[in-house]
Design an enzyme around this catalytic site. Structure first.
Site, mmCIF file in Angstrom:
data_model
loop_
_atom_site.group_PDB
_atom_site.id
_atom_site.type_symbol
_atom_site.label_atom_id
_atom_site.label_comp_id
_atom_site.label_asym_id
_atom_site.label_seq_id
_atom_site.Cartn_x
_atom_site.Cartn_y
_atom_site.Cartn_z
ATOM 1 C CD GLU A 81 80.327 78.944 -5.303
ATOM 2 O OE1 GLU A 81 79.170 78.503 -5.210
ATOM 3 O OE2 GLU A 81 81.093 79.036 -4.327
ATOM 4 C CE LYS B 161 78.660 77.946 0.127
ATOM 5 N NZ LYS B 161 79.850 77.919 -0.728
ATOM 6 N NE ARG C 263 86.863 77.305 -1.464
ATOM 7 C CZ ARG C 263 86.001 76.352 -1.206
ATOM 8 N NH1 ARG C 263 86.419 75.116 -1.027
ATOM 9 N NH2 ARG C 263 84.726 76.619 -1.133
HETATM 10 C C1 3PG Z 1 81.927 74.980 -0.560
HETATM 11 O O1 3PG Z 1 82.859 75.713 -0.561
HETATM 12 O O2 3PG Z 1 80.832 75.365 -0.928
HETATM 13 C C2 3PG Z 1 82.129 73.623 0.011
HETATM 14 O O3 3PG Z 1 83.450 73.447 0.373
HETATM 15 C C3 3PG Z 1 81.700 72.532 -0.894
HETATM 16 O O4 3PG Z 1 81.541 71.439 -0.082
HETATM 17 P P1 3PG Z 1 81.723 69.944 -0.608
HETATM 18 O O5 3PG Z 1 83.163 69.813 -1.000
HETATM 19 O O6 3PG Z 1 81.334 69.085 0.550
HETATM 20 O O7 3PG Z 1 80.803 69.760 -1.788
#
Ligand code: 3PG
Length: 221
Positions: A50, A137, A54
């Site tokens: 994915e 999700k 951002r």
């Molecule tokens: C996301 O956007 O899915 C999360 O920020 C991922 O979280 P993590 O950095 O704790 O894995």
């Protein structure tokens, strides 16, 4: 796109993401890193990723990573219709959003691109079900209560499959994957920003392979 075709496509994408059991959540500052990153993830044993909206590099990164013949690339952190359009245009095979946006979901369904919307509550799960979506999700997973919360939510929503993301790592992913309601886990730990900035592809591959091994050892009972 007919709704029958759309639901077949959603089922196919769900099966692909579910087969890998781990969905790396990629934040790329520079699309030049996309091709070596794709190769590093595949070398570690993963076939899906994915790429998040951002950064400004997202669309170009999706385009470049999609060129890898063995990688199935989706777009994440998609919160507007414009981002859906950009993602689809760049070749994203699926869309992920951090929360549930009826606007984004409707737009994806209109375009026929599978979407996994984010949920954090029973109400948001009901919104997903109302929209005909059963794979969501679960974000941010650890902060929301982790596997205990998934267990509680899956009692009334038996058909729902979760992709917990947020605070998941090699140490706790087996606990998530052991729950029958969990399709796959997502996270950034094998694609940490410092690794990507340094171009440390060997470490990305090592962490990815360790995650794949941990996922294979997870009980699926
Ligand atoms: C996301 O956007 O899915 C999360 O920020 C991922 O979280 P993590 O950095 O704790 O894995």
């Amino acid at each position: 796109m007919t709704s029958v075709h759309h639901s077949e496509q959603l089922a196919a994408v769900t099966a692909t993401v579910g087969a890998g059991r781990i969905l790396p959540v990629v934040v790329l500052q520079d699309a030049a890193a996309a091709a070596p990153l794709a190769a590093a993830l595949v070398a570690g044993g993963l076939r899906s990723a994915e790429v998040t909206f951002r950064t400004d590099a997202a669309a170009d990164a999706i385009r470049a990573m999609s060129e890898h013949p063995e990688l199935f690339v989706g777009a994440g952190t998609v919160v507007t219709r414009t981002q859906v359009d950009k993602a689809v245009e760049a070749g994203a095979r699926f869309i992920v959003s951090p929360g549930f946006s009826p606007t984004v979901v409707a737009h994806c369904q209109q375009l026929g691109v599978p979407i996994f919307p984010g949920v954090a509550t029973a109400t948001e799960i009901q919104m997903a079900l109302d929209a005909g979506l059963e794979t969501v999700k679960f974000f941010p997973a650890e902060q929301l209560g982790g596997t205990a919360m998934i267990k509680a939510l899956s009692a009334p929503f038996r058909s729902v499959r979760f992709i917990p993301t947020g605070g998941v790592n090699t140490g706790n992913l087996a606990d998530y994957l052991a729950h029958p309601s969990v399709l796959a886990v997502g996270g950034t730990w094998m694609v940490a920003p410092a690794l990507l900035a340094a171009g440390d592809w060997a470490e990305v591959t090592r962490l990815t392979a360790a995650a794949v091994t941990a996922s294979q050892e997870a009980c699926s009972c």
